[in-house]
Design an enzyme around this catalytic site. Structure first.
Site, PDB file in Angstrom:
ATOM      1  CG  ASN A  23      -2.122  -1.037   0.871  1.00 15.53           C
ATOM      2  OD1 ASN A  23      -2.285  -1.486  -0.267  1.00 15.53           O
ATOM      3  ND2 ASN A  23      -2.871  -1.404   1.900  1.00 15.53           N
ATOM      4  NE  ARG A  93     -10.867   1.813  -2.899  1.00 15.63           N
ATOM      5  CZ  ARG A  93     -12.021   2.390  -3.137  1.00 15.63           C
ATOM      6  NH1 ARG A  93     -12.749   2.043  -4.164  1.00 15.63           N
ATOM      7  NH2 ARG A  93     -12.464   3.334  -2.345  1.00 15.63           N
ATOM      8  CB  CYS A 117     -10.921  -6.169  -1.792  1.00 17.83           C
ATOM      9  SG  CYS A 117      -9.329  -6.984  -1.997  1.00 17.83           S
ATOM     10  NE  ARG A 122     -12.441  -0.446  -0.928  1.00 18.46           N
ATOM     11  CZ  ARG A 122     -11.262  -1.054  -1.067  1.00 18.46           C
ATOM     12  NH1 ARG A 122     -11.194  -2.224  -1.669  1.00 18.46           N
ATOM     13  NH2 ARG A 122     -10.157  -0.506  -0.613  1.00 18.46           N
ATOM     14  N   PRO A 123     -16.739   4.418  -1.109  1.00 20.20           N
ATOM     15  CG  PRO A 123     -17.745   5.776   0.510  1.00 20.20           C
ATOM     16  CD  PRO A 123     -17.380   4.349   0.218  1.00 20.20           C
ATOM     17  CB  ILE A 124     -13.283   8.143  -3.835  1.00 17.02           C
ATOM     18  CG1 ILE A 124     -14.033   8.406  -5.144  1.00 17.02           C
ATOM     19  CG2 ILE A 124     -12.661   6.764  -3.851  1.00 17.02           C
ATOM     20  CD1 ILE A 124     -13.089   8.574  -6.344  1.00 17.02           C
ATOM     21  CG  ASP A 125     -17.430  10.692   0.557  1.00 21.21           C
ATOM     22  OD1 ASP A 125     -17.139   9.473   0.567  1.00 21.21           O
ATOM     23  OD2 ASP A 125     -17.579  11.360   1.594  1.00 21.21           O
ATOM     24  CD  GLN A 126     -14.752  12.755   3.606  1.00 19.93           C
ATOM     25  OE1 GLN A 126     -14.133  13.696   4.095  1.00 19.93           O
ATOM     26  NE2 GLN A 126     -16.069  12.767   3.469  1.00 19.93           N
ATOM     27  NE  ARG A 399      -5.738  -6.819  -5.746  1.00 25.92           N
ATOM     28  CZ  ARG A 399      -6.410  -6.322  -4.708  1.00 25.92           C
ATOM     29  NH1 ARG A 399      -7.447  -6.965  -4.231  1.00 25.92           N
ATOM     30  NH2 ARG A 399      -6.070  -5.199  -4.148  1.00 25.92           N
TER      31      ARG A 399
HETATM   32  N1  EPU Z   1     -14.342   6.262   3.126  1.00 28.17           N
HETATM   33  C1  EPU Z   1     -15.369   7.111   2.828  1.00 28.17           C
HETATM   34  N2  EPU Z   1     -15.129   8.091   1.901  1.00 28.17           N
HETATM   35  C2  EPU Z   1     -13.930   8.228   1.294  1.00 28.17           C
HETATM   36  C3  EPU Z   1     -12.893   7.345   1.610  1.00 28.17           C
HETATM   37  C4  EPU Z   1     -13.125   6.359   2.532  1.00 28.17           C
HETATM   38  O1  EPU Z   1     -16.461   6.999   3.356  1.00 28.17           O
HETATM   39  O2  EPU Z   1     -13.794   9.147   0.473  1.00 28.17           O
HETATM   40  C5  EPU Z   1     -14.557   5.212   4.145  1.00 28.17           C
HETATM   41  C6  EPU Z   1     -14.445   3.808   3.567  1.00 28.17           C
HETATM   42  O3  EPU Z   1     -15.660   3.374   3.023  1.00 28.17           O
HETATM   43  C7  EPU Z   1     -13.987   3.018   4.766  1.00 28.17           C
HETATM   44  C8  EPU Z   1     -13.113   4.014   5.545  1.00 28.17           C
HETATM   45  O4  EPU Z   1     -13.499   5.309   5.079  1.00 28.17           O
HETATM   46  O5  EPU Z   1     -15.104   2.683   5.553  1.00 28.17           O
HETATM   47  C9  EPU Z   1     -11.609   3.871   5.367  1.00 28.17           C
HETATM   48  O6  EPU Z   1     -11.274   3.840   3.985  1.00 28.17           O
HETATM   49  P1  EPU Z   1      -9.842   4.278   3.443  1.00 28.17           P
HETATM   50  O7  EPU Z   1     -10.039   5.415   2.514  1.00 28.17           O
HETATM   51  O8  EPU Z   1      -8.910   4.457   4.597  1.00 28.17           O
HETATM   52  O9  EPU Z   1      -9.425   3.002   2.611  1.00 28.17           O
HETATM   53  P2  EPU Z   1      -8.698   2.962   1.200  1.00 28.17           P
HETATM   54  O10 EPU Z   1      -7.729   4.064   1.099  1.00 28.17           O
HETATM   55  O11 EPU Z   1      -9.678   2.780   0.097  1.00 28.17           O
HETATM   56  C10 EPU Z   1      -6.663   1.583   2.011  1.00 28.17           C
HETATM   57  C11 EPU Z   1      -6.028   0.268   1.671  1.00 28.17           C
HETATM   58  C12 EPU Z   1      -6.915  -0.868   2.154  1.00 28.17           C
HETATM   59  C13 EPU Z   1      -7.175  -0.718   3.660  1.00 28.17           C
HETATM   60  C14 EPU Z   1      -7.700   0.673   3.994  1.00 28.17           C
HETATM   61  C15 EPU Z   1      -7.815   0.939   5.480  1.00 28.17           C
HETATM   62  C16 EPU Z   1      -4.844   0.780  -0.356  1.00 28.17           C
HETATM   63  C17 EPU Z   1      -4.734   0.637  -1.819  1.00 28.17           C
HETATM   64  N3  EPU Z   1      -5.871   0.182   0.229  1.00 28.17           N
HETATM   65  O12 EPU Z   1      -7.904   1.600   1.335  1.00 28.17           O
HETATM   66  O13 EPU Z   1      -6.140  -2.028   1.946  1.00 28.17           O
HETATM   67  O14 EPU Z   1      -8.105  -1.673   4.085  1.00 28.17           O
HETATM   68  O15 EPU Z   1      -6.824   1.674   3.435  1.00 28.17           O
HETATM   69  O16 EPU Z   1      -6.579   0.780   6.098  1.00 28.17           O
HETATM   70  O17 EPU Z   1      -3.993   1.396   0.282  1.00 28.17           O
HETATM   71  C18 EPU Z   1      -5.715  -4.280   1.473  1.00 28.17           C
HETATM   72  O18 EPU Z   1      -4.519  -4.007   1.343  1.00 28.17           O
HETATM   73  O19 EPU Z   1      -6.143  -5.451   1.535  1.00 28.17           O
HETATM   74  C19 EPU Z   1      -6.696  -3.208   1.540  1.00 28.17           C
HETATM   75  C20 EPU Z   1      -7.969  -3.398   1.272  1.00 28.17           C
END
Ligand code: EPU
Length: 430
Positions: A23, A93, A117, A122-126, A399
């Site tokens: 990551n 992702r 996954c 898995r929103p990206i609103d933030q 992966r």
């Molecule tokens: N979330 C929102 N809005 C956003 C972004 C996130 O509501 O704009 C929510 C998500 O739905 C979730 C929480 O915030 O409930 C945390 O999400 P985060 O953004 O931290 O996750 P991510 O960046 O999409 C990364 C890792 C994941 C890991 C999470 C949490 C990468 C590519 N992926 O995902 O890793 O689970 O952080 O630590 O870095 C894995 O490696 O198996 C994996 C899934």
């Protein structure tokens, strides 16, 4: 179909070397887009997510050269294209980091919505909230996210994240490094890979302060120039092998780690009766007695990592007594439970809570990996189980785990990759 076949019930003894952090790598490689010159990136893990990200950069026009097994030179100086190829980006992702990096570099980006996954929504609103605050227009049309800095260059500002998000924190950092003025990210995530991305960018000439705390300040600079950087070891890969020793028993030195990053995992293993001794850049993990029950709740760093939740569940399945596991990050990360039940595990799930009644032993079964960490947890369960476990859909595991079969075989596990005749026939046909 390609599957792993595990003859379980053998304790593990020896040493395992940990690879570079997935990551971190999937953010640092896109960050090379911001650099005017060649970046030598060392300690890159050989996993399919990394190959995908490198392929995407190449499709955009980057010069990517393999120096050796773990080192690549990436030069994005000549890229003029801010539209990311759809097919590749949808598979991963981390393709969302291309939005921040391309916005930072060109003031515009066209990126398909990310894959990865499936843990429910898995929103990206933030991420988008941050880009908008920095003066970008963002809309989705024709299957692409279109983002454009209204003034041609991103503008520094304050962004308060409503949710602690790893991806949003890193993406806003990427967009801010070459922005005009200072960007402040409040309620930022603190994971080790966030510090690693900041260190990479700073080593190329960025001005980022506070990474690893919940307030990160990024003073925009005019340009970044090339250099050499080595990625940190993978906290989750290390934790996975620690959990494997806990479940299967034995004694393994897990090498090339930063023990501080593992403390949240170590603490839980100690509670369960596992011995963990910290060395300078290794941890020795030993389990010879019974496992004791405990409760685990996943949280953003420095809490117990959600990416270790299925693996610790595999260990708790074998602990005496009743354990309660609470998923504090994702809505739906228990899709593996049905497969564990086929092996004799006793788990009840209610929303984000799993109640695990420890059993004396698991038994081998035919199961399917449903995502990356669930797949790793199934390997752990198979190593500890009596009899033969066959795990399908192993592309999920590959992966994120470099050479998992070789690494486990090296400590005495009986695990093999088996390609069924069907697939052989298909590959002969082409
Ligand atoms: N979330 C929102 N809005 C956003 C972004 C996130 O509501 O704009 C929510 C998500 O739905 C979730 C929480 O915030 O409930 C945390 O999400 P985060 O953004 O931290 O996750 P991510 O960046 O999409 C990364 C890792 C994941 C890991 C999470 C949490 C990468 C590519 N992926 O995902 O890793 O689970 O952080 O630590 O870095 C894995 O490696 O198996 C994996 C899934």
């Amino acid at each position: 179909m390609t599957k792993y076949v595990i003859h379980g019930g053998k304790p593990l003894f020896g040493e395992i070397d940990i690879s570079g952090a997935k990551n971190a790598a999937v953010a640092i490689i896109p960050a090379a887009l911001l650099v005017d010159g060649s970046c030598r990136i060392e300690n890159i893990p050989q996993i399919s997510d990394v190959t995908l990200i490198l392929n995407i950069l190449q499709e955009l026009g980057a010069d990517v050269r393999t120096v050796n097994r773990t080192t690549v030179d990436v030069d994005c100086s000549h890229i003029r294209n801010a539209r990311v190829p759809e097919e590749l980006a949808r598979k991963i992702r981390a393709s969302y980091y291309l939005i921040g990096a391309l916005l930072g570099r060109f003031g515009s980006a066209q990126v398909p919505p990310p894959g990865g996954c499936d843990f429910g929504g898995r929103p990206i609103d933030q991420h988008i909230k941050g880009f908008l605050a920095m003066g970008a227009e963002v809309d989705v049309r024709g299957g692409f996210i279109h983002a454009r800095a209204e003034k041609g260059r991103m503008q520094g500002t304050h962004v308060y994240l409503d949710i602690v998000s790893v991806g949003a924190t890193m993406n806003i950092m990427l967009a801010a490094v070459l922005a005009e003025g200072m960007t402040v990210i409040e309620n930022a995530a603190k994971e080790p890979h966030i510090v690693d991305l900041a260190n990479f960018l700073n080593s190329m000439g960025a001005d980022i302060m506070g990474a690893g705390t919940d307030v990160i300040k990024i003073r925009g600079v005019e340009r970044l120039s090339g250099g050499t950087y080595s990625i940190i070891p993978d906290q989750i890969e290390a934790g996975t092998y620690m959990a494997a020793v806990a479940a299967a028993g034995g004694e393994v030195l897990v090498k090339n780690v930063i023990p501080k990053h593992l403390e949240c995992i170590t603490a839980k293993l100690l509670e369960m009766g596992v011995t963990v001794e910290e060395r300078d850049d290794a941890v020795l993990v030993r389990r010879d007695g019974k496992l004791t029950r405990t409760n685990v709740k996943t949280l953003p760093y420095p809490g117990f990592p959600t990416d270790m939740q299925p693996q610790i569940a595999a260990v708790l399945c074998l602990a005496e007594g009743t354990s309660v596991l609470t998923e504090g990050v994702w809505d739906n990360r228990y899709r593996y439970v049905d497969e564990f039940r086929r092996m004799g595990a006793q788990i009840q799930v209610d929303g984000k809570i799993a109640v695990i009644e420890g059993v004396d032993h698991l038994t081998g079964a035919r199961i399917q990996a449903c995502d990356l960490r669930a797949g790793a947890a199934m390997v752990i369960a198979g190593l500890a189980a009596q009899g033969v476990t066959e795990i399908g859909c192993i592309h999920h595991i590959e992966r994120g785990y470099e050479d998992i079969v070789r690494k486990l075989s090296g400590v005495g596990a009986d695990i093999r990759v088996v390609v069924t005749p069907d697939e052989e026939k298909q590959s002969q046909v082409g």
